[in-house]
Scaffold this motif. Sequence first.
Motif, PDB file in Angstrom:
ATOM      1  N   SER A  66       0.858  -1.139   0.110  1.00  0.00           N
ATOM      2  CA  SER A  66      -0.094   0.021   0.023  1.00  0.00           C
ATOM      3  C   SER A  66       0.915   1.272   0.076  1.00  0.00           C
ATOM      4  CB  SER A  66      -0.952  -0.034   1.326  1.00  0.00           C
ATOM      5  OG  SER A  66       0.039   0.207   2.469  1.00  0.00           O
ATOM      6  N   LEU A  67       0.107   2.371  -0.334  1.00  0.00           N
ATOM      7  CA  LEU A  67       0.984   3.802  -0.007  1.00  0.00           C
ATOM      8  C   LEU A  67       0.541   4.210   1.131  1.00  0.00           C
ATOM      9  CD1 LEU A  67       0.740   5.223  -3.739  1.00  0.00           C
ATOM     10  CD2 LEU A  67       2.436   4.157  -2.750  1.00  0.00           C
ATOM     11  N   LEU A  68       1.397   4.762   1.862  1.00  0.00           N
ATOM     12  CA  LEU A  68       1.049   5.508   3.033  1.00  0.00           C
ATOM     13  C   LEU A  68       1.268   6.956   2.708  1.00  0.00           C
ATOM     14  CD1 LEU A  68       3.005   3.774   5.830  1.00  0.00           C
ATOM     15  CD2 LEU A  68       0.682   3.496   5.134  1.00  0.00           C
ATOM     16  N   VAL A  69       0.168   7.785   2.791  1.00  0.00           N
ATOM     17  CA  VAL A  69       0.006   9.219   2.659  1.00  0.00           C
ATOM     18  C   VAL A  69      -0.143  10.129   3.807  1.00  0.00           C
ATOM     19  CG1 VAL A  69      -1.187  10.650   1.227  1.00  0.00           C
ATOM     20  CG2 VAL A  69      -0.911   8.443   0.456  1.00  0.00           C
ATOM     21  N   ILE A  70       0.291  11.248   3.990  1.00  0.00           N
ATOM     22  CA  ILE A  70       0.223  12.369   4.806  1.00  0.00           C
ATOM     23  C   ILE A  70      -0.574  13.558   4.216  1.00  0.00           C
ATOM     24  CG2 ILE A  70       1.246  13.899   6.380  1.00  0.00           C
ATOM     25  CD1 ILE A  70       3.632  12.050   6.351  1.00  0.00           C
ATOM     26  N   SER A  71      -1.726  13.681   4.819  1.00  0.00           N
ATOM     27  CA  SER A  71      -2.508  14.640   4.223  1.00  0.00           C
ATOM     28  C   SER A  71      -2.454  15.994   5.117  1.00  0.00           C
ATOM     29  CB  SER A  71      -4.059  14.311   4.349  1.00  0.00           C
ATOM     30  OG  SER A  71      -4.865  15.370   3.960  1.00  0.00           O
ATOM     31  N   ASP A  72      -2.019  17.115   4.766  1.00  0.00           N
ATOM     32  CA  ASP A  72      -1.913  18.391   5.417  1.00  0.00           C
ATOM     33  C   ASP A  72      -3.252  19.117   5.794  1.00  0.00           C
ATOM     34  OD1 ASP A  72       0.985  18.300   5.257  1.00  0.00           O
ATOM     35  OD2 ASP A  72       1.171  19.768   3.629  1.00  0.00           O
ATOM     36  N   SER A  73      -3.955  18.955   4.983  1.00  0.00           N
ATOM     37  CA  SER A  73      -5.549  19.731   5.200  1.00  0.00           C
ATOM     38  C   SER A  73      -6.161  18.886   6.317  1.00  0.00           C
ATOM     39  CB  SER A  73      -6.205  19.966   3.994  1.00  0.00           C
ATOM     40  OG  SER A  73      -6.258  18.592   3.453  1.00  0.00           O
ATOM     41  N   LYS A  74      -6.058  17.733   6.302  1.00  0.00           N
ATOM     42  CA  LYS A  74      -6.980  16.619   7.364  1.00  0.00           C
ATOM     43  C   LYS A  74      -5.861  16.505   8.564  1.00  0.00           C
ATOM     44  CE  LYS A  74     -10.361  16.014   4.455  1.00  0.00           C
ATOM     45  NZ  LYS A  74     -11.288  17.198   4.496  1.00  0.00           N
ATOM     46  N   LYS A  76      -3.917  14.087   8.914  1.00  0.00           N
ATOM     47  CA  LYS A  76      -4.363  12.599   9.310  1.00  0.00           C
ATOM     48  C   LYS A  76      -3.095  11.758   8.207  1.00  0.00           C
ATOM     49  CE  LYS A  76      -8.686  12.614  10.758  1.00  0.00           C
ATOM     50  NZ  LYS A  76     -10.008  11.913  10.796  1.00  0.00           N
ATOM     51  N   VAL A  77      -2.980  10.395   8.575  1.00  0.00           N
ATOM     52  CA  VAL A  77      -2.118   9.605   7.670  1.00  0.00           C
ATOM     53  C   VAL A  77      -2.950   8.726   7.282  1.00  0.00           C
ATOM     54  CG1 VAL A  77      -0.396   8.050   7.702  1.00  0.00           C
ATOM     55  CG2 VAL A  77      -0.142   9.806   9.235  1.00  0.00           C
ATOM     56  N   PHE A  78      -3.118   8.324   5.826  1.00  0.00           N
ATOM     57  CA  PHE A  78      -3.788   7.483   5.336  1.00  0.00           C
ATOM     58  C   PHE A  78      -3.228   6.262   4.445  1.00  0.00           C
ATOM     59  CE2 PHE A  78      -6.189  11.302   5.087  1.00  0.00           C
ATOM     60  CZ  PHE A  78      -7.482  11.032   5.664  1.00  0.00           C
ATOM     61  N   SER A  79      -3.790   5.249   4.295  1.00  0.00           N
ATOM     62  CA  SER A  79      -3.184   4.041   3.727  1.00  0.00           C
ATOM     63  C   SER A  79      -4.202   4.077   2.406  1.00  0.00           C
ATOM     64  CB  SER A  79      -3.093   2.759   4.502  1.00  0.00           C
ATOM     65  OG  SER A  79      -2.815   1.720   3.905  1.00  0.00           O
ATOM     66  N   LYS A  86      -8.585   1.110  -1.972  1.00  0.00           N
ATOM     67  CA  LYS A  86      -9.375   1.509  -1.042  1.00  0.00           C
ATOM     68  C   LYS A  86      -8.469   2.527  -0.101  1.00  0.00           C
ATOM     69  CE  LYS A  86     -13.001  -1.467  -1.240  1.00  0.00           C
ATOM     70  NZ  LYS A  86     -14.421  -1.640  -1.028  1.00  0.00           N
ATOM     71  N   LEU A  87      -9.288   3.486   0.091  1.00  0.00           N
ATOM     72  CA  LEU A  87      -8.524   4.572   1.264  1.00  0.00           C
ATOM     73  C   LEU A  87      -8.924   4.356   2.684  1.00  0.00           C
ATOM     74  CD1 LEU A  87      -6.868   7.347   1.395  1.00  0.00           C
ATOM     75  CD2 LEU A  87      -9.244   8.448   1.184  1.00  0.00           C
ATOM     76  N   ARG A  88      -7.978   4.271   3.572  1.00  0.00           N
ATOM     77  CA  ARG A  88      -7.992   4.015   5.050  1.00  0.00           C
ATOM     78  C   ARG A  88      -7.460   4.853   5.804  1.00  0.00           C
ATOM     79  NH1 ARG A  88      -5.849  -0.379   8.661  1.00  0.00           N
ATOM     80  NH2 ARG A  88      -4.228  -0.496   6.912  1.00  0.00           N
ATOM     81  N   ASP A  89      -8.281   5.357   6.900  1.00  0.00           N
ATOM     82  CA  ASP A  89      -7.686   6.359   7.727  1.00  0.00           C
ATOM     83  C   ASP A  89      -6.998   5.476   8.761  1.00  0.00           C
ATOM     84  OD1 ASP A  89      -7.092   8.244   9.575  1.00  0.00           O
ATOM     85  OD2 ASP A  89      -8.981   8.842  10.046  1.00  0.00           O
ATOM     86  N   ILE A  90      -5.546   5.676   8.939  1.00  0.00           N
ATOM     87  CA  ILE A  90      -4.943   5.049  10.183  1.00  0.00           C
ATOM     88  C   ILE A  90      -4.272   5.828  11.115  1.00  0.00           C
ATOM     89  CG2 ILE A  90      -4.152   3.206   8.390  1.00  0.00           C
ATOM     90  CD1 ILE A  90      -1.434   4.220   8.116  1.00  0.00           C
TER      91      ILE A  90
END
Length: 91
Positions: A66-74, A76-79, A86-90
């Motif tokens: 999977s890809l781990l993504v850091i969202s500045d606006s939210k 949060k870290v997502f997978s 599928k996008l999952r909030d981790i």
Amino acid sequence: MALFFQTRCPAFALLFFVCASALSTACVQKSHGSPEGYDLRTPQKRQLGKVLNEISGLSFNKNGNSLLVISDSKRKVFSIDLRTQKLRDIA
């Protein structure tokens, strides 16, 4: 000029050759392998959606494929599962 290095500045000549050889070996291109099932020479583009409109980091998670993504606006870290998309909030 070569005679000058040999007779007047042997230490400078040695330093010059050491620096030149270090620079020439530092410029060797290193090859990094592509993740399994993906070729980095032919990238794929994907829209990440409104949730991930402003990301500051992206990393490949080899264990979870999977890809781990850091969202500045939210803040949060997502997978993102690469198989199912599928996008999952981790975090």
